[in-house]
Design an enzyme around this catalytic site. Structure first.
Site, PDB file in Angstrom:
ATOM      1  N   SER A 142      38.153  76.068  28.354  1.00 42.31           N
ATOM      2  CA  SER A 142      37.459  75.902  27.073  1.00 42.31           C
ATOM      3  C   SER A 142      36.505  77.068  26.946  1.00 42.31           C
ATOM      4  CB  SER A 142      36.656  74.594  27.070  1.00 42.31           C
ATOM      5  OG  SER A 142      35.751  74.574  25.971  1.00 42.31           O
ATOM      6  N   TYR A 155      30.610  69.286  31.381  1.00 41.15           N
ATOM      7  CA  TYR A 155      31.795  69.926  30.803  1.00 41.15           C
ATOM      8  C   TYR A 155      31.768  71.433  31.072  1.00 41.15           C
ATOM      9  CZ  TYR A 155      35.468  70.827  27.330  1.00 41.15           C
ATOM     10  OH  TYR A 155      36.635  71.200  26.705  1.00 41.15           O
TER      11      TYR A 155
HETATM   12  N1  NAD Z   1      39.471  69.529  21.381  1.00 42.48           N
HETATM   13  C1  NAD Z   1      38.877  70.686  21.534  1.00 42.48           C
HETATM   14  O1  NAD Z   1      38.259  71.180  20.596  1.00 42.48           O
HETATM   15  C2  NAD Z   1      38.982  71.424  22.846  1.00 42.48           C
HETATM   16  C3  NAD Z   1      38.396  72.700  22.934  1.00 42.48           C
HETATM   17  C4  NAD Z   1      38.501  73.411  24.129  1.00 42.48           C
HETATM   18  C5  NAD Z   1      39.171  72.860  25.209  1.00 42.48           C
HETATM   19  N2  NAD Z   1      39.714  71.615  25.114  1.00 42.48           N
HETATM   20  C6  NAD Z   1      40.402  71.080  26.296  1.00 42.48           C
HETATM   21  O2  NAD Z   1      41.716  70.713  25.948  1.00 42.48           O
HETATM   22  C7  NAD Z   1      42.125  69.586  26.713  1.00 42.48           C
HETATM   23  C8  NAD Z   1      42.592  68.481  25.792  1.00 42.48           C
HETATM   24  O3  NAD Z   1      41.551  68.154  24.886  1.00 42.48           O
HETATM   25  P1  NAD Z   1      41.762  67.153  23.654  1.00 42.48           P
HETATM   26  O4  NAD Z   1      40.789  67.538  22.628  1.00 42.48           O
HETATM   27  O5  NAD Z   1      43.191  67.064  23.318  1.00 42.48           O
HETATM   28  O6  NAD Z   1      41.225  65.812  24.328  1.00 42.48           O
HETATM   29  P2  NAD Z   1      41.744  64.318  24.235  1.00 42.48           P
HETATM   30  O7  NAD Z   1      40.603  63.455  24.636  1.00 42.48           O
HETATM   31  O8  NAD Z   1      42.402  64.071  22.918  1.00 42.48           O
HETATM   32  O9  NAD Z   1      42.870  64.288  25.356  1.00 42.48           O
HETATM   33  C9  NAD Z   1      42.543  64.236  26.730  1.00 42.48           C
HETATM   34  C10 NAD Z   1      43.565  63.347  27.388  1.00 42.48           C
HETATM   35  O10 NAD Z   1      43.313  63.307  28.798  1.00 42.48           O
HETATM   36  C11 NAD Z   1      43.556  61.978  29.226  1.00 42.48           C
HETATM   37  N3  NAD Z   1      42.875  61.715  30.489  1.00 42.48           N
HETATM   38  C12 NAD Z   1      41.539  61.583  30.692  1.00 42.48           C
HETATM   39  N4  NAD Z   1      41.306  61.279  31.973  1.00 42.48           N
HETATM   40  C13 NAD Z   1      42.506  61.242  32.610  1.00 42.48           C
HETATM   41  C14 NAD Z   1      42.910  60.973  33.931  1.00 42.48           C
HETATM   42  N5  NAD Z   1      42.012  60.684  34.887  1.00 42.48           N
HETATM   43  N6  NAD Z   1      44.230  61.017  34.235  1.00 42.48           N
HETATM   44  C15 NAD Z   1      45.148  61.299  33.258  1.00 42.48           C
HETATM   45  N7  NAD Z   1      44.821  61.542  31.992  1.00 42.48           N
HETATM   46  C16 NAD Z   1      43.511  61.515  31.655  1.00 42.48           C
HETATM   47  C17 NAD Z   1      43.028  61.113  28.087  1.00 42.48           C
HETATM   48  O11 NAD Z   1      43.506  59.793  28.144  1.00 42.48           O
HETATM   49  C18 NAD Z   1      43.502  61.892  26.885  1.00 42.48           C
HETATM   50  O12 NAD Z   1      44.780  61.491  26.479  1.00 42.48           O
HETATM   51  C19 NAD Z   1      40.929  69.184  27.565  1.00 42.48           C
HETATM   52  O13 NAD Z   1      41.067  69.743  28.857  1.00 42.48           O
HETATM   53  C20 NAD Z   1      39.762  69.816  26.842  1.00 42.48           C
HETATM   54  O14 NAD Z   1      38.694  70.100  27.684  1.00 42.48           O
HETATM   55  C21 NAD Z   1      39.615  70.888  23.966  1.00 42.48           C
END
Ligand code: NAD
Length: 266
Positions: A142, A155
């Site tokens: 991120s 985070y």
């Molecule tokens: N959404 C954003 O703006 C953004 C920006 C930068 C980085 N990211 C990164 O992208 C990735 C996905 O983000 P997102 O926004 O789709 O989040 P999200 O919350 O929609 O998806 C995260 C998923 O991880 C799963 N999860 C959590 N703990 C878990 C575990 N112990 N075992 C298995 N699965 C587990 C959750 O159930 C969920 O389905 C993350 O790593 C996040 O840090 C997101």
């Protein structure tokens, strides 16, 4: 078809980024194992890919639990005859400042973001080494892993740790032709994940306002969507990236490169 006959494991397959990446890999011919601790996220993502003509299955797994990870990787290998791609995407977003962050929340966030990535990488890499046909491991970071974001201590710390985890794991696995790279997303446009949730049969999620106007601060002026990350993941997973390892590919519309006082959209 850049990933024909490759087998991919994607963790954290919610309708947002993980779902988008899983769909993007499947569109390039990969057979995809959708892994999530929430059963609906694993199963509905796999069902959606299958409905679109792909080959996928869902596995419920808590990536912080080593025995569950071992069992998940063994099931994926047995189902598809190997594993070629791993996308470590599961994560817990958000948090609090260093002044307020409760230890329990800190520990869980580091466990999912760091330890879950370590465990999946360890057990998938063992399969890849044994197969002796190389492989590609992608770690989702991120922009908060590159910068100090206020109110998000766990985070920022865990995502920053993943940047060097990627480089160190890349060194361990380079002799085995297993490449390890990270992919840096940033604040993400929500439209695509809303539509995907609806396609998965869920009620249309309510839009939540954002405290900061992210698009105004971005050189490109618009936020990336999961499909943009998916294209980058396809590249890193494919033979086009065969000489790329230990690298961070930023799909951030210029966020990290920006001169900090410049506000592009003014
Ligand atoms: N959404 C954003 O703006 C953004 C920006 C930068 C980085 N990211 C990164 O992208 C990735 C996905 O983000 P997102 O926004 O789709 O989040 P999200 O919350 O929609 O998806 C995260 C998923 O991880 C799963 N999860 C959590 N703990 C878990 C575990 N112990 N075992 C298995 N699965 C587990 C959750 O159930 C969920 O389905 C993350 O790593 C996040 O840090 C997101």
């Amino acid at each position: 078809m850049k990933l024909q006959d490759r087998v991919a494991i994607v963790t954290g397959t919610s309708p947002n980024i993980g779902g988008g990446i899983a769909g993007g890999l499947a569109d390039e011919g990969a057979r995809v194992v959708c892994v999530d601790v929430v059963a609906d996220n694993a199963q509905q993502c796999a069902a959606w890919i299958t409905k679109r003509g792909g080959d996928a299955r869902g596995i419920v797994c808590d990536t912080t639990d080593e025995s569950q990870v071992e069992a998940m990787v063994a099931r994926a290998r047995d189902a598809y005859g190997g594993v070629d791609i791993l996308v470590n995407n599961a994560g817990i977003l958000g948090g609090q400042s260093v002044l307020e962050m409760p230890l329990e929340r800190w520990s869980r966030q580091l466990a999912v973001n760091l330890t879950g990535t370590f465990l999946c990488t360890k057990h998938v890499a063992r399969v890849m080494v044994q197969q002796a046909r190389g492989g590609s491991i992608i770690v989702i970071v991120s922009t908060a892993g590159h910068q100090g974001q206020p109110g998000n201590i766990g985070y920022c710390t865990s995502k920053s740790g993943l940047l060097n985890f990627t480089r160190a794991a890349a060194m361990d696995l380079a002799p085995h032709k297993v490449r390890v790279n990270s992919l840096t997303p940033t604040a993400t446009d929500v439209d695509e994940s809303v539509e995907r949730a609806v396609e998965w049969g869920r009620p249309r999620p309510e839009r939540r306002g954002r405290l900061l106007d992210f698009a105004k601060m971005l050189p490109a002026g618009t936020l990336p969507s999961p499909r943009h990350y998916a294209r980058a993941a396809v590249f890193l997973a494919s033979d086009d990236a065969e000489m790329i390892t230990g690298f961070d590919l930023r799909v951030d519309a210029g966020a990290i490169a920006k001169y900090w006082p410049w506000i592009p959209q003014t």
